[in-house]
Design a protein around this motif. Structure first.
Motif, short mmCIF file in Angstrom:
data_model
loop_
_atom_site.label_atom_id
_atom_site.label_comp_id
_atom_site.label_asym_id
_atom_site.label_seq_id
_atom_site.Cartn_x
_atom_site.Cartn_y
_atom_site.Cartn_z
N MET A 1 0.83 -1.21 0.00
CA MET A 1 0.00 0.00 0.00
C MET A 1 0.86 1.26 0.00
SD MET A 1 -1.25 2.52 2.23
CE MET A 1 -1.48 1.88 3.89
N VAL A 2 1.94 1.27 0.78
CA VAL A 2 2.81 2.45 0.84
C VAL A 2 3.48 2.68 -0.51
CG1 VAL A 2 4.91 3.39 1.88
CG2 VAL A 2 3.15 2.38 3.32
N LYS A 3 3.86 1.62 -1.19
CA LYS A 3 4.45 1.78 -2.52
C LYS A 3 3.45 2.41 -3.49
CE LYS A 3 7.75 -2.05 -2.11
NZ LYS A 3 8.14 -3.38 -2.62
N GLU A 4 2.19 1.97 -3.43
CA GLU A 4 1.16 2.58 -4.27
C GLU A 4 0.94 4.04 -3.88
OE1 GLU A 4 -2.53 0.48 -4.50
OE2 GLU A 4 -1.58 -1.49 -4.69
N TYR A 5 0.89 4.29 -2.58
CA TYR A 5 0.71 5.65 -2.08
C TYR A 5 1.82 6.57 -2.61
CZ TYR A 5 0.28 9.44 1.40
OH TYR A 5 0.14 10.66 2.03
N ALA A 6 3.07 6.12 -2.51
CA ALA A 6 4.20 6.93 -2.96
C ALA A 6 4.10 7.22 -4.45
CB ALA A 6 5.51 6.21 -2.64
N HIS A 7 3.64 6.23 -5.23
CA HIS A 7 3.47 6.45 -6.67
C HIS A 7 2.45 7.55 -6.93
CE1 HIS A 7 2.74 5.72 -10.92
NE2 HIS A 7 1.46 5.61 -10.63
N HIS A 8 1.28 7.45 -6.31
CA HIS A 8 0.25 8.46 -6.53
C HIS A 8 0.69 9.82 -6.02
CE1 HIS A 8 -2.51 5.45 -7.93
NE2 HIS A 8 -2.63 4.85 -6.76
N MET A 9 1.41 9.84 -4.90
CA MET A 9 1.91 11.09 -4.36
C MET A 9 2.83 11.78 -5.35
SD MET A 9 4.50 11.64 -1.15
CE MET A 9 5.91 11.38 -2.25
N ASN A 10 3.71 11.02 -5.98
CA ASN A 10 4.67 11.60 -6.92
C ASN A 10 4.00 12.03 -8.23
OD1 ASN A 10 7.03 11.40 -5.33
ND2 ASN A 10 7.15 9.21 -5.77
N VAL A 11 2.99 11.29 -8.67
CA VAL A 11 2.22 11.70 -9.85
C VAL A 11 1.53 13.03 -9.57
CG1 VAL A 11 0.25 11.13 -11.32
CG2 VAL A 11 1.94 9.36 -10.75
N GLY A 12 1.00 13.19 -8.35
CA GLY A 12 0.44 14.47 -7.93
C GLY A 12 -1.04 14.63 -8.12
N THR A 13 -1.73 13.58 -8.54
CA THR A 13 -3.18 13.66 -8.69
C THR A 13 -3.83 13.80 -7.31
OG1 THR A 13 -3.04 12.21 -10.61
CG2 THR A 13 -5.22 12.51 -9.62
N PRO A 14 -4.80 14.72 -7.13
CA PRO A 14 -5.44 14.87 -5.82
C PRO A 14 -5.98 13.54 -5.29
CG PRO A 14 -6.13 16.64 -7.29
CD PRO A 14 -5.34 15.66 -8.13
N VAL A 15 -5.97 13.38 -3.99
CA VAL A 15 -6.26 12.08 -3.38
C VAL A 15 -7.67 11.58 -3.66
CG1 VAL A 15 -7.05 12.99 -1.15
CG2 VAL A 15 -5.91 10.75 -1.25
#
Length: 488
Positions: free
Chosen positions: A469-483
């Protein structure tokens, strides 16, 4: 709290002298306030605490190495060896100030992320790193080197007289004794600063206290600690317990905790500084060489008072800053978690700055119609339940916090931002992010919990699911799309 200390232990004589200096500094601050010699600008600022992880999404205890690679004084150590902090310079909010903040923050974090990669780590902006496991805090390696952190750790444990108890009940239950204050390091936040004139400080602080509940509900991003699903914003309770200097007997007596929401509305910034001195023994009573020292710009430095203020952990903290041609006052809003993305962070900031402006300038103060205890109850309810919370609001009674935010607070924040001179397109952009988050009811906290359970349903053990889950989270965080747009 940013300066290094000389000592990690203190004598009885030092404690007595420190207390005397605090009283002297209170008198000096009072005299400064009476003369009104303060900068009345409208600058805003931001501090962001971050986590470091390795290739397996586990905490990487290498902040000194990462900071060497980043080589930027705006990035500093934090108490945890797996934490760093970024201090964004102050800027004006009017016009495109929020967009400038977003662009600058994104550029700085992209640079830091690249440099962290050179050290074999990755930066994750989240309220509590979900992959902190059973070994967390078991050795001193978890705490950054330096006298400041060593002194804080030793003084909290000495005052408490025993190990730190962490006991939190949410959907799951967590109870354990920590041998040091490392659990504090788990709590990574965004700290918003707004410059305030002396005459407007009380109204600004009161407004910030009232909106703390919907703030934390909308920004919740800390649902997991030590592999347990707890509150939607567990960081609120973890931080309170991690830095608690009270033995159980003192809690029973009603002694105030150092992590404190407060207990009353105020009429002056002096109310807060006086409470700090009256109620809280010095935690780090390090004496300066000259109690009457002036800043480089010729203003009373008040070193002892400022250090003491930094060890009383109000969710909305008063700041006296002697730097600059004229000293100034700030309110530091400390209750928001880090992350999930840069745009989410700036949107959360826009809500805060807009609401405190609108409420501060309202004809009839909202706090005149709400008991302070109700604001406290709202705050804890929203920390526990996030956007599923029900709150009380003057004139509206009890209602779901999502209804309060969508129908009442977002329009009010827009009004406050217009009053601050923020460009209309920027108001629409950032408050639109928050509107969509409310409608979807997907915060960083709800996404984390749902993804965790979905991964566990595939057969992964808890620790494996958390890492994935943290790996997925980090990916989305770096892409920058709102949560609110992150896929489940």
């Amino acid at each position: 709290m940013g300066a290094e200390l000389k000592n990690r232990s203190f004598t009885r004589e030092e404690r007595r002298l420190y207390r005397e200096r605090l009283v002297e500094h209170l008198e000096t601050l009072g005299a400064l306030l009476r003369r009104g010699e303060f900068d009345e600008g409208t600058t805003i600022g931001l501090e962001l605490e971050l986590n470091l992880v390795d290739t397996e999404a586990k905490p990487a205890l290498r902040n000194l190495e990462v900071l060497e690679h980043i080589a930027d004084p705006a990035f500093q150590t934090e108490i945890g060896a797996f934490n760093i902090e970024f201090n964004h310079p102050a800027l004006q909010i009017e016009g495109l100030g929020l967009k400038q903040l977003e662009d600058s923050l994104r550029a700085e974090l992209n640079h830091a992320q690249e440099r962290a990669g050179d050290a074999g780590t990755e930066i994750v902006a989240v309220g509590i790193l979900p992959t902190l496991g059973r070994s967390f805090g078991t050795t001193e390696d978890w705490i950054s080197p330096g006298q400041r952190y060593a002194a804080l750790n030793s003084q909290v444990l000495e005052a408490r007289g025993e190990d730190v108890l962490i006991d939190i009940a949410g959907p799951e239950r967590l109870r354990f004794h920590a041998e040091n204050i490392a659990p504090e390091a788990a709590c990574t936040s965004v700290q918003l600063h707004v410059q305030v004139s002396p005459e407007n400080f009380a109204a600004t602080w009161n407004a910030a206290q009232i909106i703390a509940a919907p703030q934390v509900a909308l920004a919740a991003n800390s649902p997991i600690f030590m592999e347990k699903v707890l509150w939607q914003e567990s960081r609120i309770e973890v931080f309170k317990q991690a830095i608690d200097t009270r033995a159980p007997e003192l809690k029973t007596q009603g002694v105030r905790p150092r992590v404190w929401f407060g207990e009353r509305w105020i009429t002056s910034i002096m109310d807060l500084f006086e409470e700090n001195v009256r109620y809280f023994p010095a935690l780090l009573p390090e004496l300066s060489e000259d109690p009457a020292r002036l800043s480089p710009d010729g203003h009373p430095s008040l070193d002892e008072l400022r250090l003491h203020n930094g060890t009383v952990y109000r969710w909305n903290r008063p700041i006296y800053d002697p730097s600059g041609a004229v000293p100034h006052l700030r309110l530091e809003n400390r209750l928001l978690p880090a992350g999930p993305t840069v745009v989410d962070t700036v949107a959360n900031a826009a809500l805060f700055f807009g609401l405190v402006r609108a409420l501060r300038t309202a004809d009839r103060p909202l706090w005149s119609r709400m008991a302070f205890s109700t604001a406290t109850e709202n705050f804890l309810e929203c920390a526990k339940h996030g956007l599923e919370a029900t709150v009380y609001w003057p004139g509206l009674g009890e209602l779901p916090v999502v209804e309060l935010i969508e129908r009442h607070l977002l329009p009010l924040a827009a009004s406050g931002l217009r009053d601050l001179g923020v460009a209309e397109d920027e108001i629409t952009r950032y408050l639109g992010v928050l509107h969509d988050r409310v409608v979807s009811e997907q915060t960083g906290a709800t996404w984390q919990v749902k993804r965790l359970h979905a991964l566990e349903d595939t057969g992964l053990a808890r620790h494996e699911a958390l890492a994935a889950m943290v790996k997925e989270y980090a990916h989305h965080m770096n892409v920058g799309t709102p949560v609110h747009l992150w896929p489940l």
